[in-house]
Design a protein around this motif. Structure first.
Motif, PDB file in Angstrom:
ATOM      1  N   ASP A  89       0.843  -1.204   0.000  1.00 59.66           N
ATOM      2  CA  ASP A  89       0.000   0.000   0.000  1.00 59.66           C
ATOM      3  C   ASP A  89       0.874   1.249   0.000  1.00 59.66           C
ATOM      4  OD1 ASP A  89      -2.388  -1.356  -0.027  1.00 59.66           O
ATOM      5  OD2 ASP A  89      -2.714  -1.250   2.139  1.00 59.66           O
ATOM      6  N   ARG A  93       1.500   4.234  -3.079  1.00 55.31           N
ATOM      7  CA  ARG A  93       1.316   5.671  -2.882  1.00 55.31           C
ATOM      8  C   ARG A  93       2.600   6.445  -3.179  1.00 55.31           C
ATOM      9  NH1 ARG A  93      -2.175   3.544   1.137  1.00 55.31           N
ATOM     10  NH2 ARG A  93      -0.612   3.487   2.776  1.00 55.31           N
ATOM     11  N   GLU A 237      -7.829   2.509  -0.867  1.00 54.37           N
ATOM     12  CA  GLU A 237      -6.599   2.463  -0.095  1.00 54.37           C
ATOM     13  C   GLU A 237      -6.958   2.130   1.347  1.00 54.37           C
ATOM     14  OE1 GLU A 237      -3.577   2.634  -1.087  1.00 54.37           O
ATOM     15  OE2 GLU A 237      -3.599   3.648  -3.031  1.00 54.37           O
TER      16      GLU A 237
END
Length: 603
Positions: A89, A93, A237
């Motif tokens: 994750d 980003r 997310e």
């Protein structure tokens, strides 16, 4: 590529003064990034760095950026503490904002290209180059290091073979393939340049044809707005706030409000809930939430307060507590904070107080609350003596940040939330600030960028809260601009017509940067840069921009002494050594602050 090689000699210049291939590649890239993908040990960092030097472009290693964002934790340490999902994750980003920060050469981790959202963003903003190395070559290289967490197995070679087999079909989706042999790095750089020269014209032609086809399709349907709105609709997310037994997840994406009942039922099976919201949010979004809760079989009662800072009062707090008790909400039930920062702070304090502590869920509906006030467990109400002086630390059980609700925000409120987004770049993430500088407009208009901005902000705050839950140390960094901003809000009478919280923070951050420069802590250019970016999106950066301002420097200083960070009667400021380098400055001399404020008011 057995070990790093010194940079080789620059190729002989052409009559025009540059290697013709370099000129051709730069022109064909048309501002796009070059992104190296492939297995661990394929040479992405080594070749990428040398190619970047040849092209005159910045080189960035995504893994190094992830380590920096994790406060220096190594990748194996991140894997061990949080797991691979958490790492992926964060990796996604980081890559997203790097690709938005300008033309670079980027080396990604071996698993990054497996994520479809990462592949999509690389396709939009860059050209992907797959360095394809065979198993024997990869094993020869990775054996030299022990920093590959996926290879910490009884049979690393078999593990690597399976990974290669699994990932190869997705690596084959890259724009350009270059075989990675065990040869000197200069040879591989030349091979990569040759591949770029050969493939970029074909790639550009293919993209132009695809663009025309998509445009024609859009015009046929005459529904461009719907197409744009649907982009990224399934993009989600998740950020984990690690607090032991009080840990929780922040879910960020589109369409979460319609699913709220299911998510709430998952964290609290069989629980009822009291929804605390304000009149504006109730009018716009309450039916959607109530329908979702009813569909999931969740009994609920709604309590509506007036919008604005005035609801963070003892009187409103008492009324809401009484209504929660009247609704027979028990300790194992839930209070749902459904609104912006005011509702979140109020409802959270009610949850901390009713029955000596009830569980609660945050469903923030403003950008400011999604990136800041809904995360970290600070709850409270205001006093006549200052803002948030009555309250408690009480962590939510879940945060649902639905970016779709941001569409109904007035521009002024969105801007106010954006100030808090900028704060996260200024306190410790220069790359994030650079991304915002390069593409602020996208954060205002694109769902995908909004999801990324909210996730990065929450990730930064979650990491700080995990280290310092009750603000005994570096959690105070999150108050950059707030010592000034809270004083401005107090003196403006918490009148949202004159000043909303995010505007106060924007002026406060600009003041903190200028104060830092005045004290010789940061360069004046950095202070100017902060104010310039805030002003570029329409945020105020000077005290005199507050409508109807009449207070003098002494009044501002007196208001600052009501700040929660005052210790032993001494002021504490969050100041900067540069963009992304904030620090806690205790015992700032009042005379210094007063002199600065006098100059600010004379600007």
């Amino acid at each position: 590529m057995t070990r790093p090689q010194p940079l080789g000699p620059t190729p002989a210049p052409t009559p025009g003064g540059a290697d013709e291939r370099i000129v051709a590649v730069r022109a064909a890239l048309a501002g796009r990034a070059l992104v190296f993908v492939g297995m661990m040990g394929s040479g992405k960092s080594a070749i990428g760095q040398r190619l970047a030097a040849r092209l005159g472009l910045p080189f960035v290693d995504a893994d190094a950026e992830i380590v920096a964002a994790a406060a220096g934790m190594t990748i194996p340490e991140i894997f061990a503490k949080y797991g691979e999902r958490y790492f992926r994750d964060g990796e996604r980003r980081v890559i997203m904002r790097l690709l938005n920060s300008g033309q670079i050469v980027l080396a990604t981790g071996g698993g990054a290209f497996m994520d479809p959202r990462t592949r999509e963003r690389i396709g939009e903003r860059g050209v992907s180059i797959w360095l394809d190395a065979d198993l024997k070559t990869l094993m020869k290289r990775v054996r030299r290091k022990n920093d590959r967490p996926l290879l910490h197995t009884d049979d690393p070679e078999e593990t690597l073979r399976r990974l290669l087999e699994t990932r190869r079909p997705l690596y084959e989706l890259a724009d350009i393939r270059v075989e990675s042999h065990d040869e000197p790095q200069d040879v591989m750089v030349e091979a990569t340049l040759d591949a770029l020269i050969a493939e970029l014209p074909r790639l550009n032609a293919t993209r132009r044809a695809a663009h025309k086809k998509d445009f024609a399709k859009a015009m046929t349907h005459l529904n461009l707005e719907r197409i744009q709105a649907d982009q990224g609709a399934t993009h989600r997310e998740s950020v984990h706030v690690a607090l032991g037994g009080r840990s929780y997840d922040i879910l960020i994406g589109a369409g979460l409000l319609e699913e709220a009942g299911d998510h709430i039922s998952t964290v609290a099976p069989g629980a009822a809930c009291a929804i605390v919201t304000d009149e504006n949010v109730a009018r716009l979004h309450l039916p959607t939430l109530e329908k979702s809760l009813s569909k999931a079989g969740v009994r609920h009662k709604t309590i509506i307060v007036k919008p604005g800072e005035g609801s963070k009062s003892l009187a409103t707090f008492g009324r809401v507590c009484d209504e929660v008790l009247a609704a027979k909400i028990e300790r194992r039930d839930l209070i749902v904070a459904f609104g912006g920062g005011v509702v979140g702070d109020l409802a959270g304090f009610v949850a901390a107080s009713v029955r000596r502590g009830s569980r609660f869920v945050q469903i923030p509906t403003t950008l400011l609350s999604q990136v800041d006030s809904s995360v970290g467990g600070k709850t409270g109400i205001n006093s006549v003596h200052g803002k948030n002086l009555i309250g408690a630390f009480h962590q939510p059980a879940l945060v649902l940040a639905d970016v779709d609700v941001l569409r109904t925000l007035p521009l002024r409120e969105f801007r106010a939330g954006y100030a808090e987004v900028v704060k996260y770049g200024l306190i410790g993430d220069k790359r994030f600030f650079e991304w915002l500088e390069a593409d602020a407009e996208a954060v205002f208009h694109s769902r995908a960028e909004q999801i990324c901005a909210v996730a990065v902000s929450c990730e930064t705050k979650a990491a700080i809260v995990g280290r310092d839950e009750t603000e005994q140390g570096d959690r105070a960094l999150l108050n950059l601009g707030h010592t000034f901003g809270h004083a401005f809000e107090l003196l403006a009478g918490y009148d949202s017509e004159r000043l909303v919280h995010g505007e106060g923070v924007a002026i406060g951050m600009a003041c903190a940067a200028r104060f830092s420069a005045r004290l010789g802590l940061c360069a004046p250019q950095d202070a100017e840069r902060v104010a310039r970016h805030l002003a570029s999106v329409g945020l105020p950066t000077e005290i005199r921009q507050i409508p109807g301002w009449r207070d003098d420097a002494q009044a501002v200083l007196a208001a600052m002494y009501q700040d929660k960070k005052v210790e032993g009667g001494a002021l504490t400021f969050i100041l900067m050594r540069g963009v992304g380098e904030a620090f806690i400055a205790k015992s700032v001399e009042p005379a210094e602050a007063l002199g600065f404020l006098k100059d600010e008011l004379a600007r």
